[in-house]
Write an enzyme that holds these catalytic residues in place. Structure first.
Site, PDB file in Angstrom:
ATOM      1  N   THR A  95     -18.854  -4.255   3.951  1.00  0.00           N
ATOM      2  CA  THR A  95     -19.404  -5.297   4.819  1.00  0.00           C
ATOM      3  C   THR A  95     -20.238  -4.749   5.973  1.00  0.00           C
ATOM      4  O   THR A  95     -20.938  -5.511   6.641  1.00  0.00           O
ATOM      5  CB  THR A  95     -18.272  -6.153   5.417  1.00  0.00           C
ATOM      6  OG1 THR A  95     -17.380  -5.318   6.174  1.00  0.00           O
ATOM      7  CG2 THR A  95     -17.489  -6.855   4.312  1.00  0.00           C
ATOM      8  N   ARG A  96     -20.174  -3.441   6.212  1.00  0.00           N
ATOM      9  CA  ARG A  96     -20.913  -2.865   7.340  1.00  0.00           C
ATOM     10  C   ARG A  96     -21.477  -1.507   6.942  1.00  0.00           C
ATOM     11  O   ARG A  96     -21.031  -0.885   5.983  1.00  0.00           O
ATOM     12  CB  ARG A  96     -19.999  -2.688   8.558  1.00  0.00           C
ATOM     13  CG  ARG A  96     -19.409  -3.977   9.097  1.00  0.00           C
ATOM     14  CD  ARG A  96     -18.636  -3.749  10.384  1.00  0.00           C
ATOM     15  NE  ARG A  96     -17.531  -2.823  10.204  1.00  0.00           N
ATOM     16  CZ  ARG A  96     -16.331  -3.158   9.751  1.00  0.00           C
ATOM     17  NH1 ARG A  96     -16.080  -4.404   9.407  1.00  0.00           N
ATOM     18  NH2 ARG A  96     -15.382  -2.253   9.638  1.00  0.00           N
ATOM     19  N   ASN A 115     -16.133   3.614  -0.574  1.00  0.00           N
ATOM     20  CA  ASN A 115     -16.793   3.803   0.715  1.00  0.00           C
ATOM     21  C   ASN A 115     -15.855   3.587   1.900  1.00  0.00           C
ATOM     22  O   ASN A 115     -16.089   4.122   2.983  1.00  0.00           O
ATOM     23  CB  ASN A 115     -17.983   2.849   0.830  1.00  0.00           C
ATOM     24  CG  ASN A 115     -18.590   2.868   2.207  1.00  0.00           C
ATOM     25  OD1 ASN A 115     -19.221   3.842   2.605  1.00  0.00           O
ATOM     26  ND2 ASN A 115     -18.405   1.796   2.965  1.00  0.00           N
ATOM     27  N   SER A 139     -17.821  13.410   3.538  1.00  0.00           N
ATOM     28  CA  SER A 139     -18.344  13.673   4.877  1.00  0.00           C
ATOM     29  C   SER A 139     -18.679  15.143   5.036  1.00  0.00           C
ATOM     30  O   SER A 139     -18.007  16.012   4.455  1.00  0.00           O
ATOM     31  CB  SER A 139     -17.315  13.278   5.938  1.00  0.00           C
ATOM     32  OG  SER A 139     -17.721  13.707   7.223  1.00  0.00           O
ATOM     33  N   LYS A 170     -11.324  13.743   3.642  1.00  0.00           N
ATOM     34  CA  LYS A 170     -12.613  13.766   2.949  1.00  0.00           C
ATOM     35  C   LYS A 170     -12.744  15.015   2.079  1.00  0.00           C
ATOM     36  O   LYS A 170     -13.322  14.955   0.978  1.00  0.00           O
ATOM     37  CB  LYS A 170     -13.756  13.690   3.962  1.00  0.00           C
ATOM     38  CG  LYS A 170     -13.861  12.355   4.691  1.00  0.00           C
ATOM     39  CD  LYS A 170     -14.096  11.197   3.733  1.00  0.00           C
ATOM     40  CE  LYS A 170     -14.427   9.907   4.485  1.00  0.00           C
ATOM     41  NZ  LYS A 170     -14.636   8.770   3.564  1.00  0.00           N
ATOM     42  N   TYR A 219      -9.164  12.822   9.239  1.00  0.00           N
ATOM     43  CA  TYR A 219     -10.362  12.283   8.585  1.00  0.00           C
ATOM     44  C   TYR A 219     -11.043  13.358   7.740  1.00  0.00           C
ATOM     45  O   TYR A 219     -11.316  13.159   6.550  1.00  0.00           O
ATOM     46  CB  TYR A 219     -11.327  11.746   9.638  1.00  0.00           C
ATOM     47  CG  TYR A 219     -12.661  11.309   9.086  1.00  0.00           C
ATOM     48  CD1 TYR A 219     -12.803  10.077   8.455  1.00  0.00           C
ATOM     49  CD2 TYR A 219     -13.785  12.130   9.213  1.00  0.00           C
ATOM     50  CE1 TYR A 219     -14.030   9.680   7.943  1.00  0.00           C
ATOM     51  CE2 TYR A 219     -15.016  11.735   8.711  1.00  0.00           C
ATOM     52  CZ  TYR A 219     -15.137  10.503   8.082  1.00  0.00           C
ATOM     53  OH  TYR A 219     -16.352  10.121   7.572  1.00  0.00           O
ATOM     54  N   SER A 220     -11.334  14.498   8.353  1.00  0.00           N
ATOM     55  CA  SER A 220     -12.060  15.557   7.645  1.00  0.00           C
ATOM     56  C   SER A 220     -11.245  16.151   6.511  1.00  0.00           C
ATOM     57  O   SER A 220     -11.777  16.445   5.427  1.00  0.00           O
ATOM     58  CB  SER A 220     -12.468  16.652   8.633  1.00  0.00           C
ATOM     59  OG  SER A 220     -13.351  16.149   9.609  1.00  0.00           O
ATOM     60  N   GLY A 228     -15.014  -1.349   1.421  1.00  0.00           N
ATOM     61  CA  GLY A 228     -15.591  -1.226   2.763  1.00  0.00           C
ATOM     62  C   GLY A 228     -17.067  -1.583   2.746  1.00  0.00           C
ATOM     63  O   GLY A 228     -17.891  -0.874   3.323  1.00  0.00           O
ATOM     64  N   LEU A 272      -6.472  -1.609   1.440  1.00  0.00           N
ATOM     65  CA  LEU A 272      -6.393  -0.438   0.569  1.00  0.00           C
ATOM     66  C   LEU A 272      -5.166   0.424   0.831  1.00  0.00           C
ATOM     67  O   LEU A 272      -4.881   1.332   0.059  1.00  0.00           O
ATOM     68  CB  LEU A 272      -7.656   0.411   0.712  1.00  0.00           C
ATOM     69  CG  LEU A 272      -8.965  -0.266   0.317  1.00  0.00           C
ATOM     70  CD1 LEU A 272     -10.112   0.722   0.379  1.00  0.00           C
ATOM     71  CD2 LEU A 272      -8.876  -0.883  -1.066  1.00  0.00           C
TER      72      LEU A 272
END
Length: 237
Positions: A11-12, A76, A131, A145, A141-142, A9, A54
Site C-alpha cells: 500500500t505504500r 515486500n 536490503s 534481510k 532488520y539487517s 506490504g 504476516l
C-alpha cells in the site's frame, strides 16, 4: 492471460509502486497490508487489497481462500521494529526485539510462500525485497534481510524444477518510503547519497522496475540471485 500477482506490504512506497507497475501490464494484483484502509488504498492503483497480519500464521493461511493459483509473489512487507532496548535492558526485552524483527522481515515471507507453494504456477516467480543493510548486518532488520536473501537461494533450488524462479532485490537508500519513520536529517541523507555513484537516492519506482523485470519472461534463466539496486553504493563482481 493476466497473471495473478501477490504483493505483501503493497500500500505504500516500494510495494505500491510495484503494484502499479504490474497493474499497468494488465496483471491481476492483490496487495496485503495491516491497515484498515488497505482495500481503498489498493483501488487507487487498480489493485485489490486485503488486510493481513504476516506475524500470525492463521491470518497468512487465509491467503489460500483468496488465491487458487498464483504466478508472482513479491515479499515486500518489512521494516524496522523500533529502537533497540536501552543499555542494561533485560534479556527478555532483547529477545523480544530480535524475535519481532525476524518475524516482520523474514518469517512472514516464509509463511506466505509456504502457504501458497503448491499454488505457484510454472513460469512463475518469487521476488523478495532485501536490503543493502544485509551486507553490514548488525541489527534485527539487517540480519533478517541477510537471512531472507539466503533463504531465497535455497528456495530457488527447491522450486527450480517446477520452472519457478526465486530472486531477491537489495535496495540501497530509497527516498519516498516510510522505512525510517519520516524524512532523514540532512546530514544522514548527504552521507547515504554520497555513497552512490549516481549521486541520487533510489525512488520506489527504481526498485519496482527491477522487481517487475525479475518476474518477466526476459528473466526466466535468472534465479537464486540477489540483485543490488543501490546506485553504486555497493558494487559486486
Amino acid at each position: 492471460m493476466a497473471r495473478q500477482v501477490l504483493i505483501t506490504g503493497g500500500t505504500r512506497g516500494i510495494g505500491r509502486a510495484t503494484a502499479a507497475r504490474f497493474v499497468a501490464l494488465g496483471d491481476d494484483v492483490l496487495v496485503t497490508g495491516r491497515g484498515p484502509d488497505v482495500a481503498a488504498t489498493a483501488r487507487q492503483v487498480g489493485a485489490r487489497g486485503i488486510r493481513l497480519d504476516l506475524e500470525d500464521p492463521e491470518s497468512v493461511g487465509t491467503l489460500r481462500d483468496d488465491l487458487d493459483a498464483v504466478d508472482v509473489v513479491v515479499n515486500n512487507a518489512g521494516g524496522f521494529v523500533g529502537p533497540p532496548p536501552p543499555a542494561g535492558a533485560g534479556l527478555a526485552d532483547v529477545a523480544a526485539h530480535w524475535h519481532r524483527g525476524l518475524a516482520v522481515n523474514l518469517v512472514g515471507a516464509v509463511l506466505v510462500v509456504t502457504a501458497l507453494e503448491d499454488r505457484l504456477r510454472a513460469g512463475g516467480a518469487v521476488v523478495s525485497v532485501g536490503s543493502i543493510g544485509a551486507e553490514y548486518a548488525g541489527n534485527p532488520y539487517s540480519v533478517a534481510k541477510a537471512a531472507l536473501q539466503a533463504w531465497s537461494v535455497g528456495l530457488s533450488e527447491r522450486l527450480g524444477p517446477r520452472d519457478v524462479t526465486v530472486n531477491a532485490v537489495a535496495p540501497g537508500y530509497v527516498e519516498g518510503t516510510d522505512l525510517f519513520g519520516g524524512p532523514l536529517d540532512a546530514e544522514r541523507r548527504r552521507t547515504l547519497v554520497g555513497r552512490t555513484s549516481l549521486g541520487r537516492p533510489a525512488t520506489p519506482e527504481d526498485v519496482a522496475g527491477t522487481v517487475v523485470f525479475l518476474a518477466s519472461a526476459d528473466a526466466r534463466h535468472l534465479t537464486g540471485q540477489t540483485v543490488h539496486v543501490n546506485g553504486g553504493a555497493r558494487t559486486t563482481r
